[in-house]
Design an enzyme around this catalytic site. Sequence first.
Site, PDB file in Angstrom:
ATOM      1  N   GLU A  85       0.821  -1.219   0.000  1.00  0.00           N
ATOM      2  CA  GLU A  85       0.000   0.000   0.000  1.00  0.00           C
ATOM      3  C   GLU A  85       0.855   1.270   0.000  1.00  0.00           C
ATOM      4  O   GLU A  85       1.698   1.461   0.878  1.00  0.00           O
ATOM      5  CB  GLU A  85      -0.916  -0.003   1.243  1.00  0.00           C
ATOM      6  N   LYS A 274      -6.843  -0.659  11.793  1.00  0.00           N
ATOM      7  CA  LYS A 274      -6.296  -1.072  10.488  1.00  0.00           C
ATOM      8  C   LYS A 274      -5.063  -0.232  10.164  1.00  0.00           C
ATOM      9  O   LYS A 274      -4.045  -0.740   9.670  1.00  0.00           O
ATOM     10  CB  LYS A 274      -7.368  -0.923   9.404  1.00  0.00           C
ATOM     11  N   ASP A 290       4.653 -14.437  11.495  1.00  0.00           N
ATOM     12  CA  ASP A 290       3.324 -14.874  11.060  1.00  0.00           C
ATOM     13  C   ASP A 290       2.316 -13.750  11.291  1.00  0.00           C
ATOM     14  O   ASP A 290       1.830 -13.553  12.402  1.00  0.00           O
ATOM     15  CB  ASP A 290       2.966 -16.130  11.883  1.00  0.00           C
ATOM     16  N   HIS A 387      -1.996  10.696   0.970  1.00  0.00           N
ATOM     17  CA  HIS A 387      -2.152   9.357   0.414  1.00  0.00           C
ATOM     18  C   HIS A 387      -2.136   9.415  -1.113  1.00  0.00           C
ATOM     19  O   HIS A 387      -1.431   8.643  -1.771  1.00  0.00           O
ATOM     20  CB  HIS A 387      -3.455   8.742   0.928  1.00  0.00           C
TER      21      HIS A 387
HETATM   22  P1  HMG Z   1       4.379  15.473   4.067  1.00  0.00           P
HETATM   23  O1  HMG Z   1       4.301  16.238   5.317  1.00  0.00           O
HETATM   24  O2  HMG Z   1       3.807  16.037   2.823  1.00  0.00           O
HETATM   25  O3  HMG Z   1       5.867  15.040   3.808  1.00  0.00           O
HETATM   26  O4  HMG Z   1       3.724  14.058   4.367  1.00  0.00           O
HETATM   27  P2  HMG Z   1       7.126  15.936   3.428  1.00  0.00           P
HETATM   28  O5  HMG Z   1       7.205  15.976   1.913  1.00  0.00           O
HETATM   29  O6  HMG Z   1       7.097  17.222   4.189  1.00  0.00           O
HETATM   30  O7  HMG Z   1       8.328  15.024   3.985  1.00  0.00           O
HETATM   31  C1  HMG Z   1       8.530  14.841   5.367  1.00  0.00           C
HETATM   32  C2  HMG Z   1       8.979  13.415   5.644  1.00  0.00           C
HETATM   33  O8  HMG Z   1       7.885  12.508   5.362  1.00  0.00           O
HETATM   34  C3  HMG Z   1      10.131  12.929   4.790  1.00  0.00           C
HETATM   35  O9  HMG Z   1      11.333  13.328   5.325  1.00  0.00           O
HETATM   36  C4  HMG Z   1       9.941  11.440   4.914  1.00  0.00           C
HETATM   37  O10 HMG Z   1      10.356  10.985   6.165  1.00  0.00           O
HETATM   38  C5  HMG Z   1       8.422  11.313   4.790  1.00  0.00           C
HETATM   39  P3  HMG Z   1      12.682  13.290   4.377  1.00  0.00           P
HETATM   40  O11 HMG Z   1      12.843  11.906   3.828  1.00  0.00           O
HETATM   41  O12 HMG Z   1      12.396  14.288   3.257  1.00  0.00           O
HETATM   42  O13 HMG Z   1      13.768  13.676   5.291  1.00  0.00           O
HETATM   43  N1  HMG Z   1       8.068  11.237   3.362  1.00  0.00           N
HETATM   44  C6  HMG Z   1       8.419  10.235   2.524  1.00  0.00           C
HETATM   45  N2  HMG Z   1       9.130   9.121   2.721  1.00  0.00           N
HETATM   46  C7  HMG Z   1       9.301   8.303   1.659  1.00  0.00           C
HETATM   47  N3  HMG Z   1       8.820   8.563   0.435  1.00  0.00           N
HETATM   48  C8  HMG Z   1       8.105   9.664   0.199  1.00  0.00           C
HETATM   49  C9  HMG Z   1       7.881  10.558   1.261  1.00  0.00           C
HETATM   50  N4  HMG Z   1       7.226  11.733   1.377  1.00  0.00           N
HETATM   51  C10 HMG Z   1       7.346  12.137   2.650  1.00  0.00           C
HETATM   52  N5  HMG Z   1       7.642   9.894  -1.022  1.00  0.00           N
HETATM   53  C11 HMG Z   1       2.827  11.908   4.052  1.00  0.00           C
HETATM   54  C12 HMG Z   1       3.349  13.170   3.356  1.00  0.00           C
HETATM   55  C13 HMG Z   1       2.256  10.982   3.004  1.00  0.00           C
HETATM   56  C14 HMG Z   1       3.997  11.206   4.749  1.00  0.00           C
HETATM   57  C15 HMG Z   1       1.767  12.341   5.106  1.00  0.00           C
HETATM   58  O14 HMG Z   1       0.737  13.015   4.454  1.00  0.00           O
HETATM   59  C16 HMG Z   1       1.203  11.184   5.882  1.00  0.00           C
HETATM   60  O15 HMG Z   1       1.803  10.701   6.813  1.00  0.00           O
HETATM   61  N6  HMG Z   1      -0.023  10.754   5.521  1.00  0.00           N
HETATM   62  C17 HMG Z   1      -0.681   9.609   6.146  1.00  0.00           C
HETATM   63  C18 HMG Z   1      -0.630   8.481   5.183  1.00  0.00           C
HETATM   64  C19 HMG Z   1      -1.167   7.188   5.757  1.00  0.00           C
HETATM   65  O16 HMG Z   1      -1.535   7.070   6.898  1.00  0.00           O
HETATM   66  N7  HMG Z   1      -1.189   6.204   4.907  1.00  0.00           N
HETATM   67  C20 HMG Z   1      -1.666   4.896   5.252  1.00  0.00           C
HETATM   68  C21 HMG Z   1      -2.682   4.466   4.253  1.00  0.00           C
HETATM   69  S1  HMG Z   1      -4.225   5.174   4.625  1.00  0.00           S
HETATM   70  C22 HMG Z   1      -4.891   3.920   5.613  1.00  0.00           C
HETATM   71  O17 HMG Z   1      -4.953   2.825   5.182  1.00  0.00           O
HETATM   72  C23 HMG Z   1      -5.156   4.080   7.038  1.00  0.00           C
HETATM   73  C24 HMG Z   1      -6.276   4.956   7.561  1.00  0.00           C
HETATM   74  O18 HMG Z   1      -7.555   4.623   7.083  1.00  0.00           O
HETATM   75  C25 HMG Z   1      -6.203   4.706   9.047  1.00  0.00           C
HETATM   76  C26 HMG Z   1      -7.123   5.568   9.834  1.00  0.00           C
HETATM   77  O19 HMG Z   1      -8.221   5.915   9.355  1.00  0.00           O
HETATM   78  O20 HMG Z   1      -6.744   5.856  10.992  1.00  0.00           O
HETATM   79  C27 HMG Z   1      -5.990   6.369   7.193  1.00  0.00           C
END
Ligand code: HMG
Length: 432
Positions: A85, A274, A290, A387
Amino acid sequence: MSATISGFSKLSKSQKIDWIVSHYLSNSETAKQTITQYFNVDSKLQQLHDEFIENTISNYYLPLGIAPNFEINGNVYAIPMAIEESSVVAAASNAAKFWMQRGGFKAEVISTTKVGQVHFMFNGNVKDLEAYFNTIKPKLITDTKVITANMEKRGGGILDIELRNKTKDLNNYYQLHATFETLDAMGANFINSCLEQFAKTFKAEAEKYLNAPIEIVMSILSNYVPDCLVRAQVSCKVEDLTHKGISGKAFAEKFVRAVNIAEIEPYRAVTHNKGIMNGIDAVVLATGNDFRAVEAGIHAYAVKNGKYSSLTHAKIENGIFTFWMEIPLALGTVGGLTGLHPLVKVALDILGKPTAKELMQIVAVAGLAQNFAALRSLTTTGIQEGHMKMHLMNILNQFNASKEEKESIVNYFKTNTVTHSAVVSEIEKLRQ
Ligand code: HMG
């Protein structure tokens, strides 16, 4: 398109592929090519993978990513994560970086007891059964000495065996409820072997002491391990949470409310948990553990008070924000796939060859971090912004975008909101 077969397991791998392709896949040449293109060129490595399971036809790839900068109890880890994901690894990395600047994560193992049960039926006198159990208990343990000798040398083994009367819930139903310490092994084989020996001894001697027979129904470990617990936590002054223009106080209060909602509302709790499992499963999978056992045990724990609830908790007290989670985790860093799968070995090396206790802490922290990142997005920008930013490449790949198209579109979405339709519209514009 449907077909049945006897002796499928006896066919060679290529015969299995031919059979499945000819009976279930219309474009047989393309399908065969897709299946075989994932074979490893190193035939020994391929054979190793073929032999992990049965009826293997190919390898199923998942990406292995790294979330760096996890400070846990003062040590810094780069955490390997196997997951399909998008945005999970980015979210974990983001939370790790955020908390590294605020004191890092703290984690502690509370207990490491595992459980197994011999389930049996007995329609006789309970007092006689209790007396028999007390008489036979030392022999139950001595009869397993061959199995337990090595584990005992290392400091683990059988902790206790209890007779449990479950006849109020099911007529004639009793258990031998046993507890184990399995150290760095997940312990499934060890526990199951001990249980099967308990069952043999228990039944063999019963006739001498009881006037009704014992019917052994089954002997199996439990994946519910509420006494194999780990706690992970982060904490800082509320004002230190100020980030990207959002005040620490406003953020912390909204964050705690979001956790409170998951604590009382099962529809939300399941999604909330989740998100935690996004982090946990990915590390569990990368380290060859596992994940089905872990999932089952953790969700059972989430309902331990009679209602499915949030695994994480948060509070603000005296100006300090604390966010924590206690979860059951039965993990191994020896045995099973850990010594077999080359990438699992690499993952464990990256983590510094952790003990099972250290791995419990790392996995719990990955879950907490994931939940922090998701809740931070949900309560500030909304989840879709981050996301979809991460999902952009998947959409482009669905449309077979070229390198130039990808560059141009990624550039465009640096300042525009990513939605599926917006990406499609940009691709179409470029292609006109
Ligand atoms: P951002 O603030 O836009 O990130 O976050 P940024 O561009 O300012 O970068 C800051 C840091 O974020 C980076 O530091 C990385 O550590 C990381 P740096 O490497 O530059 O020193 N980062 C990345 N790492 C790897 N590849 C990338 C990348 N971009 C940033 N391309 C971010 C962007 C997506 C991280 C933020 O918006 C976030 O944390 N979103 C949440 C996403 C999430 O939870 N996804 C899970 C899937 S959704 C789900 O299934 C669960 C859910 O339903 C659960 C719930 O409801 O509770 C949501």
